[in-house]
Write an enzyme that holds these catalytic residues in place. Sequence first.
Site, short mmCIF file in Angstrom:
data_model
loop_
_atom_site.label_atom_id
_atom_site.label_comp_id
_atom_site.label_asym_id
_atom_site.label_seq_id
_atom_site.Cartn_x
_atom_site.Cartn_y
_atom_site.Cartn_z
N ASN A 8 0.86 -1.19 0.00
CA ASN A 8 0.00 0.00 0.00
C ASN A 8 0.90 1.25 0.00
O ASN A 8 1.66 1.47 0.95
CB ASN A 8 -0.90 -0.03 1.24
CG ASN A 8 -1.82 1.17 1.32
OD1 ASN A 8 -1.40 2.29 1.04
ND2 ASN A 8 -3.06 0.96 1.70
N HIS A 11 1.09 6.33 1.57
CA HIS A 11 1.87 7.34 2.32
C HIS A 11 3.02 7.94 1.53
O HIS A 11 3.61 8.93 1.96
CB HIS A 11 2.28 6.77 3.68
CG HIS A 11 1.07 6.49 4.51
ND1 HIS A 11 0.11 7.46 4.75
CD2 HIS A 11 0.60 5.36 5.08
CE1 HIS A 11 -0.87 6.93 5.46
NE2 HIS A 11 -0.61 5.66 5.67
N HIS A 44 -5.59 3.61 -1.55
CA HIS A 44 -6.91 3.94 -1.03
C HIS A 44 -7.30 5.33 -1.53
O HIS A 44 -6.66 6.32 -1.16
CB HIS A 44 -6.85 3.91 0.51
CG HIS A 44 -8.17 4.13 1.18
ND1 HIS A 44 -8.34 3.99 2.54
CD2 HIS A 44 -9.40 4.50 0.70
CE1 HIS A 44 -9.60 4.25 2.86
NE2 HIS A 44 -10.25 4.56 1.76
N ARG A 46 -9.49 8.06 -1.03
CA ARG A 46 -10.44 8.54 0.00
C ARG A 46 -11.33 9.65 -0.53
O ARG A 46 -10.91 10.42 -1.40
CB ARG A 46 -9.66 9.07 1.21
CG ARG A 46 -9.13 7.98 2.10
CD ARG A 46 -8.51 8.59 3.35
NE ARG A 46 -8.31 7.56 4.35
CZ ARG A 46 -9.19 7.21 5.28
NH1 ARG A 46 -10.34 7.84 5.37
NH2 ARG A 46 -8.92 6.26 6.14
N ARG A 50 -7.06 12.91 0.71
CA ARG A 50 -5.94 13.39 1.54
C ARG A 50 -4.58 12.90 1.04
O ARG A 50 -3.57 13.50 1.34
CB ARG A 50 -6.14 12.99 3.01
CG ARG A 50 -6.06 11.52 3.24
CD ARG A 50 -6.14 11.18 4.71
NE ARG A 50 -7.48 11.41 5.25
CZ ARG A 50 -7.89 10.87 6.39
NH1 ARG A 50 -7.07 10.15 7.13
NH2 ARG A 50 -9.11 11.08 6.83
N GLU A 71 -8.65 0.49 -2.82
CA GLU A 71 -9.59 0.52 -1.69
C GLU A 71 -10.46 1.74 -1.84
O GLU A 71 -9.97 2.84 -2.13
CB GLU A 71 -8.82 0.62 -0.37
CG GLU A 71 -7.87 -0.54 -0.12
CD GLU A 71 -6.97 -0.26 1.06
OE1 GLU A 71 -7.04 0.83 1.65
OE2 GLU A 71 -6.17 -1.14 1.38
N THR A 102 -8.32 3.91 8.48
CA THR A 102 -9.52 3.08 8.54
C THR A 102 -9.60 2.43 9.93
O THR A 102 -8.64 1.82 10.39
CB THR A 102 -9.45 1.98 7.45
OG1 THR A 102 -9.02 2.59 6.23
CG2 THR A 102 -10.80 1.33 7.24
N GLU A 152 -11.14 -9.29 3.19
CA GLU A 152 -9.86 -8.91 3.79
C GLU A 152 -10.12 -8.74 5.28
O GLU A 152 -10.93 -7.89 5.68
CB GLU A 152 -9.33 -7.61 3.19
CG GLU A 152 -8.01 -7.19 3.85
CD GLU A 152 -7.39 -5.95 3.23
OE1 GLU A 152 -7.80 -5.54 2.14
OE2 GLU A 152 -6.47 -5.40 3.87
N HIS A 201 -3.89 -4.31 7.88
CA HIS A 201 -4.02 -3.15 8.75
C HIS A 201 -3.10 -3.26 9.96
O HIS A 201 -3.22 -4.18 10.76
CB HIS A 201 -5.46 -2.89 9.21
CG HIS A 201 -5.68 -1.41 9.39
ND1 HIS A 201 -5.36 -0.76 10.55
CD2 HIS A 201 -6.09 -0.48 8.52
CE1 HIS A 201 -5.60 0.52 10.38
NE2 HIS A 201 -6.04 0.73 9.17
N1 PXP Z 1 -6.00 -2.88 4.22
C1 PXP Z 1 -6.95 -1.91 4.27
C2 PXP Z 1 -8.35 -2.29 3.90
C3 PXP Z 1 -6.64 -0.60 4.63
O1 PXP Z 1 -7.61 0.34 4.67
C4 PXP Z 1 -5.29 -0.28 4.93
C5 PXP Z 1 -4.92 1.14 5.25
O2 PXP Z 1 -5.22 1.96 4.17
C6 PXP Z 1 -4.34 -1.30 4.85
C7 PXP Z 1 -4.72 -2.59 4.51
C8 PXP Z 1 -2.89 -1.04 5.13
O3 PXP Z 1 -2.75 -0.71 6.47
P1 PXP Z 1 -1.31 -0.25 7.02
O4 PXP Z 1 -0.97 1.02 6.32
O5 PXP Z 1 -1.55 -0.08 8.48
O6 PXP Z 1 -0.36 -1.35 6.69
#
Ligand code: PXP
Length: 251
Positions: A8, A11, A44, A46, A50, A71, A102, A152, A201
């Site tokens: 992901n 960031h 993601h 949003r 952001r 996402e 989330t 998930e 997550h």
């Molecule tokens: N899975 C989902 C559904 C999420 O919303 C997120 C955060 O956007 C992640 C995985 C990844 O989470 P993390 O950044 O804490 O690894």
Amino acid sequence: MTAKLNVNIDHVATIREARKTIEPSIIGAAVICEQAGADGITVHLRGDRRHIQDRDIELLRDVVTTYLNVEMAATDEMMKIALKTQPDAVSLVPEKPNEITTEGGLDVIKNIDAVGKAVKTLRNAGVFVSIFLDPVLEQIEAAQRIGAQQVELCTGEYAEFTLGAKAAHGEGAMNAAQEIRRIHNAAVHAHGLGLKVAAGHGLTYRNVGALAQISEITEFNIGHNIISRSVFVGLYRAVEEMINAISKQKI
Ligand code: PXP
């Protein structure tokens, strides 16, 4: 078989948006993740934009050669974007305007009509549909009933128990073990219903190993911890290290 890793890269966009500029490049990040062995890229989009922007999704669709998982909330606005850009997969997630990240899984039972409609729209367009859920059996059953192909499982609570002070105390370790059992049961249940099982997550180099032993989990979506480590060791190595953390723990 070792579970797949989708990185992901939200960031990377968070840093770019801090200055509303063009760097660091989200496309550059995606390519490096793929070269380092990631099985896919997750972002993601949003409602408040952001970090990831609409244009990022369009560019990523052109560049990502592995697997693009987007996402999004199950809103009409997001469905339009998904249909236009055709990612390989859409993961439906809950969204609150002021949350830092989330906060948990989607309540499919409570939002069955809206989520069911989104699943149908996406599947009719040939997009693979995953739903982000807490490891609750009734939620998994509801997701399967409305036609999701994957769930998930939210690992946020497990991750909390593995962090800092909590992990250092006996109670934290006990709670983490309990959460692993809950996630394992949920994964077995979902698999038995014919669903694919992903997890994500709050996962880190240190806490992913225990979940990587659950053979029903075939995909991890991990972001913050990898991007954080990449600040010190570079993105390529940070991704390689997470792949190692997942694969070496497999029984
Ligand atoms: N899975 C989902 C559904 C999420 O919303 C997120 C955060 O956007 C992640 C995985 C990844 O989470 P993390 O950044 O804490 O690894």
